[in-house]
Structures are given as C-alpha cells and as structure tokens.
Design a protein around this motif. Structure first.
Motif: not given
Length: 155
Positions: A135-139, A142-150
């Motif tokens: 779903s768009s919420e899951e996406e 996931l994008e927020e987590k990727v940004e936090e990790n970077s």
C-alpha cells in the motif's frame, strides 16, 4: 485298413498359403488324395506304416477340405475347415492395437505424474527477484526508514 491319425492346418512362412497335413497309418502304404487342388510340399517316406502328406493351398473362400487315404484293405476320410481370412493378420492387428493402447496409457500416466509434480513444486514456494506491491502507506514508511538510515550513516 488305413486310419487318419491327424489332419492339421498351419500357416506357411510367407503367410499367403495354408499348409494342410494329413497323417495316416496303414499297410500296405495307403494312397493319399485331397478334394482340393494344392501344391504338394512334402510326402515323407513310409516308415512303420505311417505316412505324412502335406499340401499348400490358397483358399479363395471358406472351404471344407477332405483328406482321403485308401489301400486294398479300406478307406478313411477326414474333413478340415480352411478359412480364406488369414488369422495371423487378426493377431497382428490385435498386437498393434494393444501396443498403441499401452503407449497411450503410459503417456497419460506420465502426464498426470508431471502435473502432480508441478502442482506440488509450486505450493509454498516464493517468487524471488520481483518487487512486491504494497500500500502507499507502507511505501512511505519504508522510504522514511531508508532516509533515517542514510542520515545516521552521514553523521
């Protein structure tokens, strides 16, 4: 007096002729005659009062063939039915039909086994290398987590 011990029919090796065999006993040596025209194949020698007479015929219709043996003491006659249809062809036809049916059954068994194998091999397996659609919420999560990790990696 002569006596016919056996009256047989066999198929010739080439399958076109039928061989009729008349075996008789008697002394003195009996004369053998047939009520059909045929080609004399064999007349064995007269041993121990027994004679075997073979002729080859090509019947054009179903016939009753008579073998008659006679000598100075008497006469004996026997009849055998000869078919114009070669039974060997019937046997070959049955064999061919049996082989074809056997091959079809074997192919069917192999196809069913393959189908069951494929059905079982697909159960419980995961497809790899494909992106799953969420779903768009899951996406967004996931994008927020990727940004936090970077960002953490930058610090």
């Amino acid at each position: 007096a002569p006596v016919i011990r056996n009256l047989l029919k066999q198929h010739d090796k080439d399958g076109h002729h039928k061989v009729l065999i008349c075996e008789a006993e008697g002394s003195p040596k009996p004369a053998v005659s047939w009520n059909i025209n045929g080609t004399l194949i064999d007349e064995k020698s007269f041993d121990n009062g027994t004679i075997t007479h073979k002729i080859a015929v090509v019947p054009s219709a179903n016939l009753s063939v008579t073998c008659t043996v006679s000598n100075s003491f008497g006469i004996d006659t026997r009849v055998i039915n000869v078919s114009s249809h070669p039974s060997e062809d019937d046997d070959k036809t049955k064999l061919v039909v049996g082989v074809v049916v056997g091959l079809l059954v074997a192919a069917l068994v192999i196809a069913v086994a393959y189908w069951i194998y494929m059905k079982k091999s697909k159960q419980g397996s995961w497809k790899t290398g494909e992106k799953e659609n969420g779903s768009s919420e899951e996406e967004k999560k996931l994008e927020e987590k990727v940004e936090e990790n970077s960002q953490k990696a930058d610090v």
